[in-house]
Design an enzyme around this catalytic site. Structure first.
Site, PDB file in Angstrom:
ATOM      1  CB  SER A   1      -3.776   2.556   1.871  1.00 51.46           C
ATOM      2  OG  SER A   1      -3.987   2.116   0.561  1.00 51.46           O
TER       3      SER A   1
ATOM      4  NE  ARG B   1      -8.344   4.505   0.617  1.00 54.23           N
ATOM      5  CZ  ARG B   1      -8.306   5.516   1.473  1.00 54.23           C
ATOM      6  NH1 ARG B   1      -9.408   6.124   1.830  1.00 54.23           N
ATOM      7  NH2 ARG B   1      -7.154   5.921   2.016  1.00 54.23           N
ATOM      8  CE  LYS B   2     -10.407  10.473   1.032  1.00 57.13           C
ATOM      9  NZ  LYS B   2     -10.206  10.790   2.461  1.00 57.13           N
TER      10      LYS B   2
ATOM     11  CE1 TYR C   1       0.949   6.820  -3.814  1.00 59.04           C
ATOM     12  CE2 TYR C   1       0.503   8.504  -2.158  1.00 59.04           C
ATOM     13  CZ  TYR C   1       0.077   7.710  -3.207  1.00 59.04           C
ATOM     14  OH  TYR C   1      -1.226   7.810  -3.650  1.00 59.04           O
TER      15      TYR C   1
ATOM     16  CG  HIS D   1       4.639  -6.256  -1.259  1.00 55.26           C
ATOM     17  ND1 HIS D   1       4.762  -4.976  -1.716  1.00 55.26           N
ATOM     18  CD2 HIS D   1       3.335  -6.588  -1.452  1.00 55.26           C
ATOM     19  CE1 HIS D   1       3.581  -4.559  -2.184  1.00 55.26           C
ATOM     20  NE2 HIS D   1       2.704  -5.517  -2.043  1.00 55.26           N
TER      21      HIS D   1
ATOM     22  NE  ARG E   1       0.344   6.436   0.820  1.00 57.57           N
ATOM     23  CZ  ARG E   1      -0.910   6.163   0.486  1.00 57.57           C
ATOM     24  NH1 ARG E   1      -1.280   4.918   0.229  1.00 57.57           N
ATOM     25  NH2 ARG E   1      -1.799   7.128   0.396  1.00 57.57           N
TER      26      ARG E   1
ATOM     27  CE  LYS F   1      -3.328  -2.434  -0.435  1.00 54.67           C
ATOM     28  NZ  LYS F   1      -3.638  -2.575  -1.858  1.00 54.67           N
TER      29      LYS F   1
HETATM   30  P1  PAP Z   1      -0.452  -2.911  -3.261  1.00 55.13           P
HETATM   31  O1  PAP Z   1       0.679  -2.790  -2.283  1.00 55.13           O
HETATM   32  O2  PAP Z   1      -1.546  -3.808  -2.787  1.00 55.13           O
HETATM   33  O3  PAP Z   1       0.009  -3.227  -4.649  1.00 55.13           O
HETATM   34  P2  PAP Z   1      -0.537  -0.076  -3.730  1.00 55.13           P
HETATM   35  O4  PAP Z   1      -0.771   0.207  -5.140  1.00 55.13           O
HETATM   36  O5  PAP Z   1       0.861   0.016  -3.229  1.00 55.13           O
HETATM   37  O6  PAP Z   1      -1.166  -1.474  -3.338  1.00 55.13           O
HETATM   38  O7  PAP Z   1      -1.356   0.933  -2.831  1.00 55.13           O
HETATM   39  C1  PAP Z   1      -2.623   1.400  -3.129  1.00 55.13           C
HETATM   40  C2  PAP Z   1      -2.617   2.886  -2.825  1.00 55.13           C
HETATM   41  O8  PAP Z   1      -2.029   3.581  -3.917  1.00 55.13           O
HETATM   42  C3  PAP Z   1      -4.017   3.449  -2.630  1.00 55.13           C
HETATM   43  O9  PAP Z   1      -3.870   4.525  -1.698  1.00 55.13           O
HETATM   44  P3  PAP Z   1      -5.075   5.084  -0.804  1.00 55.13           P
HETATM   45  O10 PAP Z   1      -5.786   3.905  -0.245  1.00 55.13           O
HETATM   46  O11 PAP Z   1      -4.428   5.933   0.239  1.00 55.13           O
HETATM   47  O12 PAP Z   1      -5.908   5.884  -1.714  1.00 55.13           O
HETATM   48  C4  PAP Z   1      -4.319   3.950  -4.029  1.00 55.13           C
HETATM   49  O13 PAP Z   1      -5.337   4.923  -4.082  1.00 55.13           O
HETATM   50  C5  PAP Z   1      -2.982   4.521  -4.432  1.00 55.13           C
HETATM   51  N1  PAP Z   1      -2.831   4.574  -5.894  1.00 55.13           N
HETATM   52  C6  PAP Z   1      -3.188   3.624  -6.814  1.00 55.13           C
HETATM   53  N2  PAP Z   1      -2.919   4.047  -8.049  1.00 55.13           N
HETATM   54  C7  PAP Z   1      -2.385   5.285  -7.931  1.00 55.13           C
HETATM   55  C8  PAP Z   1      -1.936   6.249  -8.884  1.00 55.13           C
HETATM   56  N3  PAP Z   1      -1.992   6.012 -10.174  1.00 55.13           N
HETATM   57  N4  PAP Z   1      -1.453   7.411  -8.404  1.00 55.13           N
HETATM   58  C9  PAP Z   1      -1.396   7.677  -7.073  1.00 55.13           C
HETATM   59  N5  PAP Z   1      -1.817   6.806  -6.136  1.00 55.13           N
HETATM   60  C10 PAP Z   1      -2.309   5.625  -6.546  1.00 55.13           C
END
Ligand code: PAP
Length: 328
Positions: free
Chosen positions: A170, A294-295, A228, A140, A162, A73
């Site tokens: 997240s 998400r956000k 991040y 990971h 992050r 995340k």
């Molecule tokens: P993973 O470790 O399961 O692969 P990962 O992609 O690292 O997940 O984390 C998801 C987070 O990245 C989410 O954050 P949030 O819950 O705080 O919103 C997701 O919204 C964010 N995320 C996914 N795609 C993007 C993007 N293109 N740009 C910026 N943030 C992103």
């Protein structure tokens, strides 16, 4: 969600006799989802440990491989998209880009959470980024564990980290969504306790992050450390840094034609999450792609953690990173 419906990486039904023997000698614990054991300083569910060991034993690295590493995340999906877009630029007309028809997780598979989870000797031939010859994988695992599988190969490793509080929130959303659980304070509190104690999937987070931080200081031409929050703050600067590290810097011509901005636009959370594939598709582990978006905000933890929870995490992380030169 019943145990046998949990994604395969969280289960314990695919472990060899040899790995069972190893597990019996490892520190063990559990969290609300299952049994964990600590291998090379990092906590794994048993099936994931099996995959890590298969990777370490059987992966055949190529010198041009790229490994995208992250704590869960921490921006993995974004990093995968940006890397694919960098490597694929100029090879596709904009309407026919691989990111328009597949999710970044479908294009860049996780070594231990996907490839070596399904097979101890997976077929990796189709995982070259489609028209360049470089293979791109994700993980990971902490750096020392990854390096065992890389067997001295000079692969490029990019790590995205992050703030631990935002990553926790997240993960809370993600876990509740895919496990179809109500988002209760109880679940968040138990995840908070796991984070603070270090006994969490891929934790302790401070050791995980430090492995890559130290690796990037020791060998900056092979390990790139990204944050991040910095990527959000100055995306052009850090995308160019990534391109240079990977050996595919932007040319003057590209800069003039706004190639950097075009990639950032293609890989933005909004663009990706609006695509049909990301609204309706699933990973090979059965997780809806839409749960990865998400956000994407820095500081969202303030909306969910109490000030006491925030300061406890801050204190622990500060203490654990003391003297390293790294702050999160
Ligand atoms: P993973 O470790 O399961 O692969 P990962 O992609 O690292 O997940 O984390 C998801 C987070 O990245 C989410 O954050 P949030 O819950 O705080 O919103 C997701 O919204 C964010 N995320 C996914 N795609 C993007 C993007 N293109 N740009 C910026 N943030 C992103």
């Amino acid at each position: 969600m019943a145990d046998n419906e949990l994604p395969m990486n969280l289960r314990e039904d695919n472990v060899s006799e040899e790995t069972k023997k190893l597990i019996s000698s490892l520190p063990k614990d559990k969290d609300c989802r299952g049994k964990l054991c600590k291998y090379q300083g990092c906590w794994y569910y048993y099936n994931t440990l099996q995959a890590v060991i298969s990777f370490q034993n059987n992966f055949q690295p190529q010198d041009t491989d790229i490994i995208l590493a992250s704590s869960p995340k921490s921006g993995t999906t974004w990093l995968k998209a940006l890397t694919v877009a960098l490597l694929e630029r100029s090879k596709h007309d904009p309407m026919n880009h691989p990111l328009l028809s597949d999710n970044p997780h479908g294009i860049v598979p996780f070594l231990e959470n996907n490839l070596y989870l399904k097979s101890s000797t997976p077929d990796l031939t189709k995982y070259s980024s489609s028209s360049s010859s470089r293979r791109v994988f994700a993980t990971h695992m902490p750096l020392h564990t990854l390096k065992e599988g890389l067997k001295g190969s000079p692969c490029k490793i990019v790590f995205m980290c992050r703030n631990a509080k935002d990553a926790l929130i997240s993960l809370w959303y993600f876990r509740c969504k895919y496990q179809k659980l109500e988002m209760t304070r109880g679940i968040l509190e138990s995840m908070f306790e796991s984070l603070c104690s270090g006994v969490s999937f891929y934790g302790p987070i401070w050791d995980h992050v430090l492995s890559y931080w130290r690796g990037s200081l020791e060998d900056p031409s092979h390990v790139l450390f990204m944050k991040y929050e910095e990527m959000k703050e100055e995306p052009c600067v850090h995308l160019k840094r990534l391109a240079e590290f990977l050996g595919c810097p932007f040319t003057e011509e590209e800069e003039e034609s706004r190639a950097v901005n075009k990639i950032l636009q293609l890989c933005s959370l909004r663009s990706l999450s609006d695509l049909e594939i990301n609204r309706t598709g699933k990973t090979s582990n059965g997780v809806d792609y839409k749960f990865y978006f998400r956000k994407g905000e820095v500081g969202d933890s303030k909306n969910h953690l109490t000030p006491e929870m925030e300061s406890k995490i801050d204190m622990i992380i500060e203490e654990k990173l003391k003297g390293s030169g790294l702050s999160l």
